[in-house]
Enzyme design. Structure first.
Site, short mmCIF file in Angstrom:
data_model
loop_
_atom_site.label_atom_id
_atom_site.label_comp_id
_atom_site.label_asym_id
_atom_site.label_seq_id
_atom_site.Cartn_x
_atom_site.Cartn_y
_atom_site.Cartn_z
N SER A 144 0.86 -1.18 0.00
CA SER A 144 0.00 0.00 0.00
C SER A 144 0.90 1.22 0.00
O SER A 144 2.06 1.14 0.41
CB SER A 144 -0.87 -0.01 1.27
N TYR A 157 -2.78 -1.06 10.41
CA TYR A 157 -2.66 -1.32 8.96
C TYR A 157 -1.32 -0.80 8.44
O TYR A 157 -0.63 -1.51 7.70
CB TYR A 157 -3.84 -0.64 8.26
P1 NDP Z 1 -11.45 -5.94 -0.57
O1 NDP Z 1 -11.98 -5.71 0.79
O2 NDP Z 1 -12.32 -5.89 -1.75
O3 NDP Z 1 -10.64 -7.31 -0.63
C1 NDP Z 1 -10.02 -7.88 0.47
C2 NDP Z 1 -10.06 -9.37 0.27
O4 NDP Z 1 -9.35 -10.03 1.32
C3 NDP Z 1 -11.48 -9.92 0.24
O5 NDP Z 1 -11.66 -10.57 -1.00
C4 NDP Z 1 -11.52 -10.92 1.39
O6 NDP Z 1 -12.18 -12.12 1.05
C5 NDP Z 1 -10.04 -11.23 1.60
N1 NDP Z 1 -9.77 -11.64 2.98
C6 NDP Z 1 -9.70 -10.85 4.07
N2 NDP Z 1 -9.46 -11.61 5.16
C7 NDP Z 1 -9.41 -12.89 4.74
C8 NDP Z 1 -9.22 -14.13 5.39
N3 NDP Z 1 -9.04 -14.21 6.71
N4 NDP Z 1 -9.21 -15.26 4.65
C9 NDP Z 1 -9.41 -15.21 3.31
N5 NDP Z 1 -9.59 -14.05 2.63
C10 NDP Z 1 -9.59 -12.92 3.35
O7 NDP Z 1 -10.30 -4.85 -0.70
P2 NDP Z 1 -9.28 -4.45 -1.84
O8 NDP Z 1 -9.50 -5.20 -3.09
O9 NDP Z 1 -9.27 -3.00 -1.86
O10 NDP Z 1 -7.90 -4.92 -1.16
C11 NDP Z 1 -7.03 -5.88 -1.70
C12 NDP Z 1 -5.65 -5.64 -1.13
O11 NDP Z 1 -5.19 -4.36 -1.55
C13 NDP Z 1 -5.61 -5.61 0.40
O12 NDP Z 1 -4.42 -6.23 0.84
C14 NDP Z 1 -5.57 -4.13 0.72
O13 NDP Z 1 -4.96 -3.87 1.95
C15 NDP Z 1 -4.72 -3.63 -0.44
N6 NDP Z 1 -4.85 -2.21 -0.71
C16 NDP Z 1 -6.06 -1.67 -0.99
C17 NDP Z 1 -6.14 -0.32 -1.27
C18 NDP Z 1 -7.43 0.35 -1.60
O14 NDP Z 1 -7.46 1.59 -1.63
N7 NDP Z 1 -8.54 -0.38 -1.83
C19 NDP Z 1 -4.96 0.55 -1.26
C20 NDP Z 1 -3.74 -0.14 -0.97
C21 NDP Z 1 -3.70 -1.47 -0.70
P3 NDP Z 1 -13.76 -12.36 1.39
O15 NDP Z 1 -14.48 -11.21 0.79
O16 NDP Z 1 -14.10 -13.65 0.73
O17 NDP Z 1 -13.86 -12.41 2.86
#
Ligand code: NDP
Length: 253
Positions: A144, A157
């Site tokens: 990030s 975070y």
């Molecule tokens: P989302 O919330 O859409 O995606 C997060 C995903 O993580 C979900 O699909 C969720 O699966 C999965 N997840 C979380 N905990 C678990 C777990 N215990 N076991 C299995 N799966 C898990 O967010 P983003 O697409 O935005 O985020 C994706 C990545 O990008 C993350 O690491 C986030 O920190 C990073 N990021 C995002 C930014 C943003 O602005 N959006 C900026 C910078 C980094 P499920 O839904 O099935 O639970």
């Protein structure tokens, strides 16, 4: 196409059911990879995989709560057995917990650190063994801009994502002699479920677009090129690198 051709490669995506993970998975599938989408929500995963298959890609799903370490290890073993190995690991699952630092309970701190930092380590350890045995593999961690910038109310975070940046570099150095590349993608603020509340906060959105030289929020599709590059032979001499995709946010003061 040849440089970015992923035909015959298996890519394991955590957080592949939506947002950034799904966009990157679609990109890798379009370049020939067979993608395995991991998450906790079967419906989301089914819909995501169906979309990739409809676009003539290859996708499978694996329902797994990665906080369950035994389930995580079984996921890796089953995926390796079914596909003959995992060529590309995308550690993308992540969570946020927004609260002032001085009010954060140990349990919330622990959950954020475990999901964003420890799970990527456990997966890299489990998948990395097979990659080292085969003498090749790509590990891509979703970092990030908050791996490098401090912001209020997201301290666990930022601590976890900062740690993930150094996990990326440490693994890269240790595993390069075995033929592996370990890199990070650092997105700026991207419009996904994670930011639903923030994107509706007018003051925040105004701050963000003013702070970002490209003058907009990012979209999940903005991450695809970085993911395809780091997953492909085009990046075979690139390791320990963080590819920032943030519309210039961290380049400007
Ligand atoms: P989302 O919330 O859409 O995606 C997060 C995903 O993580 C979900 O699909 C969720 O699966 C999965 N997840 C979380 N905990 C678990 C777990 N215990 N076991 C299995 N799966 C898990 O967010 P983003 O697409 O935005 O985020 C994706 C990545 O990008 C993350 O690491 C986030 O920190 C990073 N990021 C995002 C930014 C943003 O602005 N959006 C900026 C910078 C980094 P499920 O839904 O099935 O639970």
């Amino acid at each position: 196409m040849t440089l970015f051709d992923l035909t015959g490669k298996t890519a394991l995506f955590t957080g592949g059911g939506g947002g950034i993970g799904l966009a990157m998975a679609k990109g890798l599938a379009a370049h020939g990879a067979e993608v395995v989408l991991v998450g906790r929500n079967r419906e989301k995963l089914d819909a995501a995989a169906a979309g990739i298959v409809a676009a003539k890609g290859q996708a499978q799903i694996a329902v797994c709560d990665l906080l369950d370490t035994a389930a995580l290890e079984a996921l890796v073993a089953e995926t390796e057995a079914r596909h003959g190995g995992i060529d590309i690991l995308i550690n993308n699952a992540g969570i946020q917990h927004r609260q002032p630092a001085l009010d954060i309970a140990d349990a919330d701190w622990g959950r954020v650190l475990e999901t964003n930092l420890t799970i990527p380590f456990r997966l890299a350890r489990a998948v990395g063994r097979g990659m080292v045995g085969r003498g090749s593999g790509k590990i891509i961690n979703t970092l990030s801009v908050l791996s490098s910038l401090g912001r209020p109310s997201v301290v666990p975070y930022t601590a976890a994502k900062g740690g993930l940046k150094m996990l990326t570099k440490g693994l890269a150095v240790e595993l390069a002699p075995s033929g592996l590349q370990v890199n990070g993608i650092a997105p700026g603020y991207i419009l996904t479920e994670m930011n639903t509340a923030l994107s509706q906060d007018r003051a925040f959105s105004d701050w963000l677009t003013a702070r970002t030289p490209a003058r907009r929020w990012g979209q999940p599709e903005d991450l695809v090129g970085a993911a395809v590059f780091l997953a492909s032979a085009a990046s075979d001499f690139v390791t320990g690198h963080v590819l920032t995709v943030d519309g210039g946010m961290t380049a400007s003061v």
